[in-house]
Scaffold this motif. Structure first.
Motif, PDB file in Angstrom:
ATOM      1  N   SER A  42       1.052  -1.529  -0.590  1.00  0.00           N
ATOM      2  CA  SER A  42      -0.113   0.323   0.375  1.00  0.00           C
ATOM      3  C   SER A  42       0.835   1.104  -0.431  1.00  0.00           C
ATOM      4  O   SER A  42       0.437   1.785  -1.203  1.00  0.00           O
ATOM      5  CB  SER A  42      -0.955  -0.134   1.358  1.00  0.00           C
ATOM      6  N   LYS A  43       1.697   1.066   0.909  1.00  0.00           N
ATOM      7  CA  LYS A  43       2.828   2.175   0.947  1.00  0.00           C
ATOM      8  C   LYS A  43       3.386   2.992  -0.873  1.00  0.00           C
ATOM      9  O   LYS A  43       3.917   3.663  -0.964  1.00  0.00           O
ATOM     10  CB  LYS A  43       3.876   2.652   2.427  1.00  0.00           C
ATOM     11  N   ILE A  44       4.024   1.534  -0.644  1.00  0.00           N
ATOM     12  CA  ILE A  44       4.668   1.527  -2.620  1.00  0.00           C
ATOM     13  C   ILE A  44       4.103   2.013  -3.159  1.00  0.00           C
ATOM     14  O   ILE A  44       3.952   2.960  -4.710  1.00  0.00           O
ATOM     15  CB  ILE A  44       5.216   0.215  -3.074  1.00  0.00           C
ATOM     16  N   ALA A  45       2.528   1.357  -3.836  1.00  0.00           N
ATOM     17  CA  ALA A  45       1.564   2.216  -4.435  1.00  0.00           C
ATOM     18  C   ALA A  45       1.091   3.393  -4.594  1.00  0.00           C
ATOM     19  O   ALA A  45       1.024   4.366  -5.423  1.00  0.00           O
ATOM     20  CB  ALA A  45      -0.220   1.064  -4.259  1.00  0.00           C
ATOM     21  N   LYS A  46       1.071   4.068  -2.856  1.00  0.00           N
ATOM     22  CA  LYS A  46       0.192   5.118  -2.676  1.00  0.00           C
ATOM     23  C   LYS A  46       1.923   6.200  -3.338  1.00  0.00           C
ATOM     24  O   LYS A  46       1.438   7.265  -4.091  1.00  0.00           O
ATOM     25  CB  LYS A  46       0.613   5.704  -1.227  1.00  0.00           C
ATOM     26  N   GLN A  47       2.542   5.718  -2.705  1.00  0.00           N
ATOM     27  CA  GLN A  47       4.358   6.439  -3.315  1.00  0.00           C
ATOM     28  C   GLN A  47       4.575   7.055  -4.678  1.00  0.00           C
ATOM     29  O   GLN A  47       4.869   7.850  -5.644  1.00  0.00           O
ATOM     30  CB  GLN A  47       5.165   6.659  -2.569  1.00  0.00           C
TER      31      GLN A  47
END
Length: 259
Positions: A24-29
């Motif tokens: 989720s963090k990777i996708a958001k950034q």
């Protein structure tokens, strides 16, 4: 060679030194959907990404770290590397070109002669030449420069050695094998709860034993060649810092240390 677009490169730049980041963090950034990010990661794992590893600060568990350059007269490369991996406390092995054909990073904690005796016993009459350097100061250990995000990441210096128990060792081993395992997966492996694993990992990270989590890539898939450059300087000790700092600032360097 693996072809990457700007979104692939963005994902890699985010995880190259933060392999344990959540999807989720990777996708958001990266400004991508979670599903697209997952698909792209799996695609790169089939060609470019070889593993995800916890990077351990060896200076906190060993008194000294050394690099050994070897010229071994042995035709079977795979057999040679297998024999080198069986030596105690070997952390890294590379095959190289030039005056020497293998580089080995290892720790011996004051028992260098014992290590060398075992080395020569393992390769009788096959070691043509060797050279050893003890790591004094580390200035850079990061692959982020490949993706235009040149982070200067190093091991600590001057810290006291850390004593860890068998459970901590098991968890570190699991993270070194696959840093993207979640806490539940590691817990199931060692019959511990997810919260117990989370607490243990945080304690290990807070102690500085785990520096970060690295995504290991295959340089050849990006059409990159790797070189080991040894520079003999007229200066020694702290006076060599300007040279090492200069090299560290270049995005093309991944590791810089003084010996």
């Amino acid at each position: 060679m693996t072809k990457l677009d700007k979104d692939d490169l963005k994902i890699l730049s985010l995880i190259v030194e933060d392999a344990r980041a959540s999807l989720s963090k990777i996708a958001k950034q990266a400004k991508l959907s979670r599903e697209v990010t997952y698909y792209r990661l799996r695609k790169m794992e089939r060609s470019l990404i070889s593993s995800y590893q916890a990077r351990i600060d060896l200076s906190m568990t060993h008194q000294e770290i050394n690099t050994l350059l070897l010229n071994i007269n042995m035709a079977d490369r795979d057999k040679t590397i297998k024999q080198l991996t069986q030596l105690p406390n070997v952390h890294w092995i590379g095959s190289i070109l030039g005056k020497h054909n293998y580089a080995v990073t290892f720790s011996c904690d004051g028992r260098l002669n014992e290590f060398l005796d075992l080395l020569f016993h393992s390769f009788p009459n096959q070691i043509v030449e060797y050279a050893i350097g003890r790591h004094l100061n580390e200035y850079k250990d990061s692959f982020s420069g490949i993706f235009n995000n040149n982070k200067i990441i190093t091991s600590s210096t001057g810290h006291q050695r850390v004593i860890i128990d068998q459970t901590d060792t098991a968890i570190i081993t699991a993270l070194a094998e696959n840093a993207r395992q979640n806490n539940s997966e590691i817990g199931a492996r060692y019959k511990m709860t997810r919260e117990a694993i989370r607490t243990r990992i945080k304690k290990i990270e807070d102690a500085g034993l785990i520096i970060n989590y690295r995504t290991i890539i295959k340089p050849q898939e990006l059409d990159l060649l790797s070189y080991v450059l040894l520079i003999r300087c007229a200066t020694t000790g702290e006076t060599s810092s300007p040279i090492c700092n200069f090299l560290s600032e270049h995005t093309s360097t991944s590791y810089v240390c003084s010996l």
